[in-house]
Design a protein around this motif. Structure first.
Motif, PDB file in Angstrom:
ATOM      1  N   TYR A 144     -22.341 -38.530  -3.905  1.00  0.00           N
ATOM      2  CA  TYR A 144     -23.371 -38.709  -4.944  1.00  0.00           C
ATOM      3  C   TYR A 144     -24.773 -38.430  -4.400  1.00  0.00           C
ATOM      4  O   TYR A 144     -25.558 -37.718  -5.029  1.00  0.00           O
ATOM      5  CB  TYR A 144     -23.273 -40.150  -5.508  1.00  0.00           C
ATOM      6  N   ARG A 154     -34.133 -44.347 -13.965  1.00  0.00           N
ATOM      7  CA  ARG A 154     -32.768 -44.869 -13.907  1.00  0.00           C
ATOM      8  C   ARG A 154     -32.837 -46.373 -13.652  1.00  0.00           C
ATOM      9  O   ARG A 154     -33.918 -46.934 -13.429  1.00  0.00           O
ATOM     10  CB  ARG A 154     -31.954 -44.145 -12.822  1.00  0.00           C
ATOM     11  N   ALA A 194     -28.410 -38.539 -16.634  1.00  0.00           N
ATOM     12  CA  ALA A 194     -27.348 -38.147 -15.694  1.00  0.00           C
ATOM     13  C   ALA A 194     -26.149 -39.084 -15.812  1.00  0.00           C
ATOM     14  O   ALA A 194     -25.824 -39.816 -14.874  1.00  0.00           O
ATOM     15  CB  ALA A 194     -27.893 -38.138 -14.267  1.00  0.00           C
ATOM     16  N   ARG A 252     -34.554 -36.468 -16.868  1.00  0.00           N
ATOM     17  CA  ARG A 252     -33.123 -36.148 -16.999  1.00  0.00           C
ATOM     18  C   ARG A 252     -32.311 -37.367 -17.407  1.00  0.00           C
ATOM     19  O   ARG A 252     -32.692 -38.512 -17.161  1.00  0.00           O
ATOM     20  CB  ARG A 252     -32.576 -35.525 -15.714  1.00  0.00           C
ATOM     21  N   HIS A 288     -23.663 -48.903  -7.214  1.00  0.00           N
ATOM     22  CA  HIS A 288     -24.354 -49.802  -8.133  1.00  0.00           C
ATOM     23  C   HIS A 288     -24.390 -51.232  -7.610  1.00  0.00           C
ATOM     24  O   HIS A 288     -24.543 -52.169  -8.368  1.00  0.00           O
ATOM     25  CB  HIS A 288     -23.713 -49.739  -9.522  1.00  0.00           C
ATOM     26  N   SER A 294     -22.457 -40.654 -15.779  1.00  0.00           N
ATOM     27  CA  SER A 294     -21.162 -40.462 -15.111  1.00  0.00           C
ATOM     28  C   SER A 294     -20.092 -40.774 -16.138  1.00  0.00           C
ATOM     29  O   SER A 294     -20.102 -41.864 -16.707  1.00  0.00           O
ATOM     30  CB  SER A 294     -21.011 -41.431 -13.939  1.00  0.00           C
ATOM     31  N   VAL A 313     -26.937 -35.508  -6.214  1.00  0.00           N
ATOM     32  CA  VAL A 313     -28.048 -35.908  -7.084  1.00  0.00           C
ATOM     33  C   VAL A 313     -29.358 -35.250  -6.617  1.00  0.00           C
ATOM     34  O   VAL A 313     -30.178 -34.813  -7.426  1.00  0.00           O
ATOM     35  CB  VAL A 313     -28.144 -37.454  -7.169  1.00  0.00           C
ATOM     36  N   GLU A 318     -22.308 -36.175 -14.354  1.00  0.00           N
ATOM     37  CA  GLU A 318     -22.015 -36.403 -12.933  1.00  0.00           C
ATOM     38  C   GLU A 318     -20.537 -36.790 -12.807  1.00  0.00           C
ATOM     39  O   GLU A 318     -20.181 -37.962 -12.796  1.00  0.00           O
ATOM     40  CB  GLU A 318     -22.960 -37.463 -12.385  1.00  0.00           C
TER      41      GLU A 318
END
Ligand code: GLU
Length: 337
Positions: A213, A231, A37, A35, A142, A39, A217, A71
């Protein structure tokens, strides 16, 4: 849970290139499902574009399926037009995906349902603490600054229900997941064996009733049938939390592959201060998509610097083992005159 993706004409759901992808990059015969994803909180830059290219290569090199989901549950940080611009940048690069684009803001009842199940099973408790971390919970953390200090457990066992928490404090409560295990070790496809330390109880539903989140997720990776998450490795500390949610919901987790971040010359996560590496900017300067793809391929250790190519040209030699082990220094050097 599971269905509930809605068609949103805004984003041009039908990906014009996905039919070609099925023919061009091998029939989707394997069970691999990956995927993208994004934001929609800002412009796509070389760092996240490289991660998306790697997720694309992982899926296409295995004859797998690639899903795309926006997202956009993080209200204040979402930028108008950023979702459409991101899809446009991805298409410009030559990346494609399969099926409809899912949009998280259209799936709120699905997350509420998962929260209700976790609550009924005794995994959650109301939390009336006014911590910045609760307000930030809709964004993927992050870095430690996004996550804040470890929650000391102040509200654990304090209120029997949301209504009781409201009545006792006059505040709208968030819901926190009570972590039962100290750690959930796992083996990451890139980063190797991980201790999987769980950093305290974490928010799954914000005060405004919106999902965090970590919850959204997990619900979506499961509902989209994702078999491997690719990711950036700044999300490595989130994975044990997600594993805890899979376990509590009785779901099978996907495999995880966290790729080293692209950093600027100062070793910090690539950002505006390192020069404008947004695809928007590069496009406006007349840089060709093939030059950007070749540059991203170079940042992934796949081709020599200065290569121009299509994403599909990177498929034959693709292997995660070729990725540079540590953070990669990426800049717009060589792309802009
Ligand atoms: N949408 C998240 C972000 O862009 C990524 C989440 C994930 O890959 O798990 O920060």
């Amino acid at each position: 849970m599971g269905s509930g993706a809605r068609h949103d004409a805004k984003f041009g759901m039908t990906n014009p290139t996905s039919a070609g992808a099925a023919a061009g990059h091998g029939a989707r015969t394997s069970g691999y499902v990956g995927r993208l994803a994004p934001s929609p909180t800002g412009a796509l830059h070389l760092g996240n574009a490289r991660t998306f290219l790697l997720a694309w290569l992982a899926a296409r090199s295995r004859g797998g399926t690639l899903r795309l989901r926006i997202e956009d549950i993080d209200g204040p940080r979402i930028q108008a037009g950023a979702a459409a611009a991101t899809l446009d940048d991805l298409r410009w690069l030559g990346l494609d995906w399969d099926g409809e684009v899912w949009v998280q803001s259209q799936r709120l009842p699905v997350y509420a349902d998962a929260v209700a199940r976790l609550f009924a099973a005794g995994h959650l408790y109301p939390c009336v603490c006014t911590r910045a971390e609760i307000d930030r919970a809709a964004s993927a953390p992050h870095g430690p600054e996004d996550d804040g200090p470890v929650y000391p457990g102040t509200c654990r066992g304090r209120f029997p229900s949301l209504a009781a928490a409201r009545a006792a404090t006059g505040r709208e409560p968030a819901l926190r997941f009570g972590v039962a295990a100290a750690a959930l070790p796992f083996v990451d496809g890139c980063a190797g064996p991980q201790a999987g330390i769980l950093r305290g109880d974490f928010v799954v539903q914000k005060r405004d009733g919106g999902p965090a989140y970590q919850l959204a997720v997990v619900v979506d990776d499961h509902a989209q049938g994702i078999t491997e998450v690719v990711r950036a490795d700044d999300l490595l500390p989130s994975t044990p939390r997600q594993l805890a949610l899979y376990r509590a919901l009785g779901l099978q987790p996907p495999a995880f592959r966290h790729v080293p971040l692209v950093v600027g010359g100062d070793g910090l996560r690539l950002a505006k201060r390192h020069g404008d590496t947004s695809l928007r900017h590069l496009r406006a300067q007349g840089v060709a998509a093939a030059a950007v793809v070749g540059h991203l391929g170079w940042l992934a250790g796949l081709v020599p610097r200065g290569t121009s190519c299509l994403p599909a040209d990177l498929l034959p030699g693709f292997a995660f083992e070729r990725l540079p082990a540590g953070p990669v220094r990426g800049d717009e050097h060589g792309l802009l005159g």
